[in-house]
Scaffold this motif. Structure first.
Motif, short mmCIF file in Angstrom:
data_model
loop_
_atom_site.label_atom_id
_atom_site.label_comp_id
_atom_site.label_asym_id
_atom_site.label_seq_id
_atom_site.Cartn_x
_atom_site.Cartn_y
_atom_site.Cartn_z
N SER A 14 -17.99 -38.38 59.93
CA SER A 14 -18.73 -37.23 59.48
C SER A 14 -17.83 -35.65 59.38
O SER A 14 -17.92 -34.71 58.98
CB SER A 14 -20.37 -37.15 59.65
N PHE A 22 -23.55 -34.97 61.10
CA PHE A 22 -24.51 -35.91 60.99
C PHE A 22 -25.17 -35.86 61.66
O PHE A 22 -25.27 -36.55 62.76
CB PHE A 22 -24.27 -37.34 60.08
N HIS A 24 -28.97 -36.85 61.83
CA HIS A 24 -29.97 -38.65 61.35
C HIS A 24 -29.74 -39.81 62.13
O HIS A 24 -28.31 -39.86 62.94
CB HIS A 24 -30.48 -38.34 60.27
N TYR A 39 -28.56 -45.90 52.02
CA TYR A 39 -29.24 -44.40 52.25
C TYR A 39 -30.76 -43.95 52.03
O TYR A 39 -30.83 -44.61 50.79
CB TYR A 39 -28.16 -43.01 51.85
N HIS A 44 -33.73 -39.53 55.68
CA HIS A 44 -32.03 -39.32 55.56
C HIS A 44 -31.73 -39.91 56.43
O HIS A 44 -30.08 -39.99 57.01
CB HIS A 44 -32.11 -38.05 55.71
N HIS A 45 -32.04 -41.37 57.02
CA HIS A 45 -31.47 -41.74 57.50
C HIS A 45 -30.72 -42.79 56.80
O HIS A 45 -30.94 -43.46 56.32
CB HIS A 45 -32.17 -43.04 58.99
N ILE A 46 -29.92 -43.70 57.59
CA ILE A 46 -28.58 -44.90 56.86
C ILE A 46 -28.78 -46.06 57.63
O ILE A 46 -28.60 -45.82 59.32
CB ILE A 46 -27.11 -43.99 57.40
N GLU A 68 -21.74 -43.62 52.35
CA GLU A 68 -23.62 -43.32 52.38
C GLU A 68 -23.15 -42.31 52.88
O GLU A 68 -24.18 -41.61 52.88
CB GLU A 68 -24.16 -44.83 53.44
N TYR A 72 -25.05 -39.30 51.62
CA TYR A 72 -26.18 -38.11 52.65
C TYR A 72 -25.63 -36.46 52.44
O TYR A 72 -26.29 -35.82 51.83
CB TYR A 72 -25.73 -38.30 53.96
#
Length: 154
Positions: A14, A22, A24, A39, A44-46, A68, A72
């Motif tokens: 990220s 990132f 989350h 996603y 907002h979690h992956i 992903e 996001y």
């Protein structure tokens, strides 16, 4: 690769590719079969497919994470985050993310156990699960469906 290593990898990608943190959580999903990651818009979690955590799929995993993260960052920025949106396509190409998760043999062909045949037009409907023949009819002629054995049809 465990949960902490995956979290660190996603955070590094990220920062390096999107120049944004990132903030989350990344989760490992053991049940995924047809997708590499997901996603979630609500929190907002992956989620990442556990099978891609093997060392031999590392390059594919990086592409999935980038994909992903495109969802996001675009979603949080209020831009087009869906696959069909131009913003998504442009960002995905810019960071070098994968458009599709590669098929690594997880998709299992479901065996059709039940075969229904229409009494009127003789159309065959193979199904994995049983149907309620009182509720469902033929899609072609609206005739009555009857459950048959495989050897009776073929």
């Amino acid at each position: 690769m465990n949960q902490k290593e995956l979290q660190r990898l996603v955070e590094d990608i990220s920062i390096n590719y999107f120049h944004k943190p990132f903030l989350h959580q990344v989760k490992i999903n053991k049940r995924m079969r047809t997708t590499g990651g997901r996603y979630h818009l609500d929190d907002h979690h992956i989620e990442i497919n556990q099978h891609f955590l093997a060392k031999k799929y590392h390059a594919d995993l990086i592409g999935i994470i980038k994909h992903e993260l495109c969802h996001y960052h675009l979603h949080l920025a209020g831009h087009g985050y869906r696959h069909r949106d131009a913003d998504f396509k442009i960002l995905l190409q810019r960071v070098g993310g994968s458009r599709y998760a590669p098929d690594i043999g997880l998709r299992q062909k479901q065996n059709k156990k039940y075969f229904y045949i229409c009494k009127n037009c003789k159309a065959i409907y193979p199904r994995v699960r049983k149907l309620d023949t009182k509720r469902f009819v033929c899609g072609k002629c609206h005739g009555k469906l009857v459950l048959k054995e495989k050897n009776e049809i073929f």
